[in-house]
Design an enzyme around this catalytic site. Structure first.
Site, PDB file in Angstrom:
ATOM      1  N   HIS A  35     -16.121  -3.571   9.786  1.00 51.61           N
ATOM      2  CA  HIS A  35     -16.702  -3.447   8.451  1.00 51.61           C
ATOM      3  C   HIS A  35     -18.046  -4.152   8.315  1.00 51.61           C
ATOM      4  O   HIS A  35     -18.677  -4.069   7.262  1.00 51.61           O
ATOM      5  CB  HIS A  35     -15.707  -3.946   7.394  1.00 51.61           C
ATOM      6  CG  HIS A  35     -15.740  -3.172   6.120  1.00 51.61           C
ATOM      7  ND1 HIS A  35     -14.769  -3.277   5.149  1.00 51.61           N
ATOM      8  CD2 HIS A  35     -16.651  -2.282   5.628  1.00 51.61           C
ATOM      9  CE1 HIS A  35     -15.075  -2.475   4.128  1.00 51.61           C
ATOM     10  NE2 HIS A  35     -16.213  -1.870   4.403  1.00 51.61           N
ATOM     11  N   ASP A  58     -10.271  -2.553   0.225  1.00 51.93           N
ATOM     12  CA  ASP A  58     -10.070  -3.461   1.355  1.00 51.93           C
ATOM     13  C   ASP A  58      -8.937  -4.447   1.053  1.00 51.93           C
ATOM     14  O   ASP A  58      -8.705  -4.796  -0.116  1.00 51.93           O
ATOM     15  CB  ASP A  58     -11.378  -4.258   1.552  1.00 51.93           C
ATOM     16  CG  ASP A  58     -11.588  -4.734   2.977  1.00 51.93           C
ATOM     17  OD1 ASP A  58     -10.610  -5.133   3.623  1.00 51.93           O
ATOM     18  OD2 ASP A  58     -12.745  -4.726   3.416  1.00 51.93           O
ATOM     19  N   HIS A  60      -9.350  -7.355   2.354  1.00 53.57           N
ATOM     20  CA  HIS A  60     -10.168  -8.578   2.417  1.00 53.57           C
ATOM     21  C   HIS A  60     -11.436  -8.408   1.578  1.00 53.57           C
ATOM     22  O   HIS A  60     -11.894  -7.272   1.385  1.00 53.57           O
ATOM     23  CB  HIS A  60     -10.590  -8.857   3.860  1.00 53.57           C
ATOM     24  CG  HIS A  60      -9.481  -8.736   4.874  1.00 53.57           C
ATOM     25  ND1 HIS A  60      -9.175  -7.535   5.483  1.00 53.57           N
ATOM     26  CD2 HIS A  60      -8.608  -9.645   5.360  1.00 53.57           C
ATOM     27  CE1 HIS A  60      -8.156  -7.722   6.320  1.00 53.57           C
ATOM     28  NE2 HIS A  60      -7.770  -8.986   6.260  1.00 53.57           N
ATOM     29  N   ASP A  62     -14.438  -9.694   2.452  1.00 56.53           N
ATOM     30  CA  ASP A  62     -15.583  -9.585   3.375  1.00 56.53           C
ATOM     31  C   ASP A  62     -16.857 -10.177   2.781  1.00 56.53           C
ATOM     32  O   ASP A  62     -17.958  -9.641   2.965  1.00 56.53           O
ATOM     33  CB  ASP A  62     -15.813  -8.113   3.783  1.00 56.53           C
ATOM     34  CG  ASP A  62     -14.665  -7.545   4.609  1.00 56.53           C
ATOM     35  OD1 ASP A  62     -13.765  -8.319   5.002  1.00 56.53           O
ATOM     36  OD2 ASP A  62     -14.661  -6.321   4.864  1.00 56.53           O
ATOM     37  N   HIS A  75     -17.496  -9.089  10.530  1.00 56.92           N
ATOM     38  CA  HIS A  75     -16.871  -8.097   9.643  1.00 56.92           C
ATOM     39  C   HIS A  75     -16.263  -8.756   8.401  1.00 56.92           C
ATOM     40  O   HIS A  75     -15.837  -8.049   7.487  1.00 56.92           O
ATOM     41  CB  HIS A  75     -15.837  -7.229  10.387  1.00 56.92           C
ATOM     42  CG  HIS A  75     -14.549  -7.915  10.731  1.00 56.92           C
ATOM     43  ND1 HIS A  75     -13.389  -7.231  11.020  1.00 56.92           N
ATOM     44  CD2 HIS A  75     -14.238  -9.227  10.853  1.00 56.92           C
ATOM     45  CE1 HIS A  75     -12.426  -8.081  11.297  1.00 56.92           C
ATOM     46  NE2 HIS A  75     -12.916  -9.298  11.201  1.00 56.92           N
ATOM     47  N   ASP A 161     -12.060   0.453   3.827  1.00 56.41           N
ATOM     48  CA  ASP A 161     -11.484  -0.218   5.002  1.00 56.41           C
ATOM     49  C   ASP A 161     -10.026   0.244   5.100  1.00 56.41           C
ATOM     50  O   ASP A 161      -9.252   0.056   4.154  1.00 56.41           O
ATOM     51  CB  ASP A 161     -11.573  -1.735   4.795  1.00 56.41           C
ATOM     52  CG  ASP A 161     -11.189  -2.529   6.041  1.00 56.41           C
ATOM     53  OD1 ASP A 161     -10.250  -2.104   6.740  1.00 56.41           O
ATOM     54  OD2 ASP A 161     -11.812  -3.572   6.272  1.00 56.41           O
ATOM     55  N   ASP A 163      -7.630  -0.977   6.384  1.00 54.51           N
ATOM     56  CA  ASP A 163      -6.624  -2.036   6.220  1.00 54.51           C
ATOM     57  C   ASP A 163      -6.261  -2.297   4.749  1.00 54.51           C
ATOM     58  O   ASP A 163      -5.358  -3.088   4.458  1.00 54.51           O
ATOM     59  CB  ASP A 163      -6.996  -3.321   6.969  1.00 54.51           C
ATOM     60  CG  ASP A 163      -8.150  -4.119   6.372  1.00 54.51           C
ATOM     61  OD1 ASP A 163      -8.387  -4.052   5.157  1.00 54.51           O
ATOM     62  OD2 ASP A 163      -8.815  -4.832   7.161  1.00 54.51           O
ATOM     63  N   GLU A 206     -12.740   0.178  10.363  1.00 57.22           N
ATOM     64  CA  GLU A 206     -11.621  -0.610  10.906  1.00 57.22           C
ATOM     65  C   GLU A 206     -10.488   0.272  11.442  1.00 57.22           C
ATOM     66  O   GLU A 206      -9.354  -0.207  11.590  1.00 57.22           O
ATOM     67  CB  GLU A 206     -11.111  -1.634   9.880  1.00 57.22           C
ATOM     68  CG  GLU A 206     -12.170  -2.641   9.409  1.00 57.22           C
ATOM     69  CD  GLU A 206     -12.499  -3.754  10.392  1.00 57.22           C
ATOM     70  OE1 GLU A 206     -11.751  -3.948  11.394  1.00 57.22           O
ATOM     71  OE2 GLU A 206     -13.538  -4.432  10.188  1.00 57.22           O
TER      72      GLU A 206
HETATM   73  N1  ARG Z   1     -13.266  -6.055   7.532  1.00 53.18           N
HETATM   74  C1  ARG Z   1     -12.258  -6.831   7.848  1.00 53.18           C
HETATM   75  N2  ARG Z   1     -11.186  -6.349   8.429  1.00 53.18           N
HETATM   76  N3  ARG Z   1     -12.394  -8.133   7.582  1.00 53.18           N
HETATM   77  C2  ARG Z   1     -11.415  -9.114   7.878  1.00 53.18           C
HETATM   78  C3  ARG Z   1     -11.934 -10.476   7.542  1.00 53.18           C
HETATM   79  C4  ARG Z   1     -10.926 -11.524   7.847  1.00 53.18           C
HETATM   80  C5  ARG Z   1     -11.363 -12.910   7.469  1.00 53.18           C
HETATM   81  N4  ARG Z   1     -11.456 -13.080   6.048  1.00 53.18           N
HETATM   82  C6  ARG Z   1     -12.681 -13.291   8.132  1.00 53.18           C
HETATM   83  O1  ARG Z   1     -13.653 -13.507   7.457  1.00 53.18           O
HETATM   84  O2  ARG Z   1     -12.761 -13.374   9.354  1.00 53.18           O
HETATM   85 MN    MN Z   2     -13.202  -4.872   5.397  1.00 47.99          MN
END
Ligand code: ARG
Ligand code: MN
Length: 240
Positions: A35, A58, A60, A62, A75, A161, A163, A206
């Site tokens: 991402h 998402d 998260h 990000d 990401h 994303d 996820d 992702e």
């Molecule tokens: N795009 C994603 N899957 N991001 C996951 C981020 C996970 C975590 N918050 C990090 O900053 O490392």
């Molecule tokens: Mn993401």
């Protein structure tokens, strides 16, 4: 920071191509990959459509910065670059053009303390899985669009994303988090965006078919099929 120069170089190139295609009036679909690409695609789209708004779907947020990140993965940081909260010499090309009032999240359920503080500080609209449970996906999408696109007249960039979905539906992804969107909830978001007629760009990121669960040999296929269905819905495929 992990591989900052490589990620910057790739993203800068992707950003230029996305901008070019968006300026030509095309809907730009980007498949990822992680991402971090979001800083490239949205950075490119906003040059062509300055009144852009973003729906970021998402698990998260990000929105880590090089200062708040635990593990240094880029990401986890693209939104901070888009908002101009992160500055690094390698990323001088990122212009920080996105205003915090022009992005809304749906699906959040794994947010770090630093990220929470950033969301609060900038008043960013964020709908977690709690909100999806409480209000239902229809209402959540409406509230997200009301926040970033009240007149429904702004171009929309949908950054999806995979996820955000529950890992039972989309297992082949690097940072799965349980308790995610159902297949229909994910698809509803895409259908609702298509209905606005304002989609100008979409990211599907992702999706990582190399992460196959040995106990579940078709997990990668299932993930890819899910991603394809979401894309078709966003591009206007109707059930009836
Ligand atoms: N795009 C994603 N899957 N991001 C996951 C981020 C996970 C975590 N918050 C990090 O900053 O490392
Ligand atoms: Mn993401």
């Amino acid at each position: 920071m992990r591989r900052p120069r490589l990620v910057s170089k790739v993203c800068e190139k992707v950003s230029q191509v996305v901008e070019e295609r968006a300026r030509a009036g095309e809907i730009v679909l980007t498949l990822g990959g992680d991402h971090s690409l979001g800083m490239a695609t949205i950075g490119g789209t906003i040059e062509a459509h300055p009144d852009l708004c973003v729906l970021w779907i998402d698990a998260h947020a990000d929105i880590n910065t090089p200062e708040t990140t635990d593990l240094g993965w880029l990401h986890g940081m693209p939104v901070s670059f888009l908002l101009g909260l992160s500055q690094m010499p390698e990323y001088a090309w990122t212009k920080g053009r996105l205003h915090p009032s022009r992005i809304a999240y749906i699906g959040l359920r794994d947010i770090e303390a630093g990220e929470k503080a950033t969301l609060k500080k900038h008043g960013i609209k964020a709908f977690s899985m709690h909100h999806v449970d409480k209000f239902g996906i229809t209402k959540v999408v409406e509230m997200a669009l009301d926040a970033v696109n009240p007149g429904r007249d702004r171009p929309i960039h949908l950054s999806f994303d995979i996820d955000a979905l529950d890992p039972s539906i989309a297992p082949s992804t690097g940072t799965p988090v349980r308790g995610g969107l159902t297949f229909r909830e994910g698809r509803y978001i895409c259908e609702a965006v298509a209905e606005t007629g304002r989609l100008v760009a979409m990211d599907m990121v992702e999706v990582n078919p190399s992460l196959t669960d040995p106990a579940d040999p078709i997990s990668a296929q299932r993930t890819v099929a899910t991603a394809c269905a979401l894309i078709r819905s966003a591009l206007g495929e109707n059930l009836l």
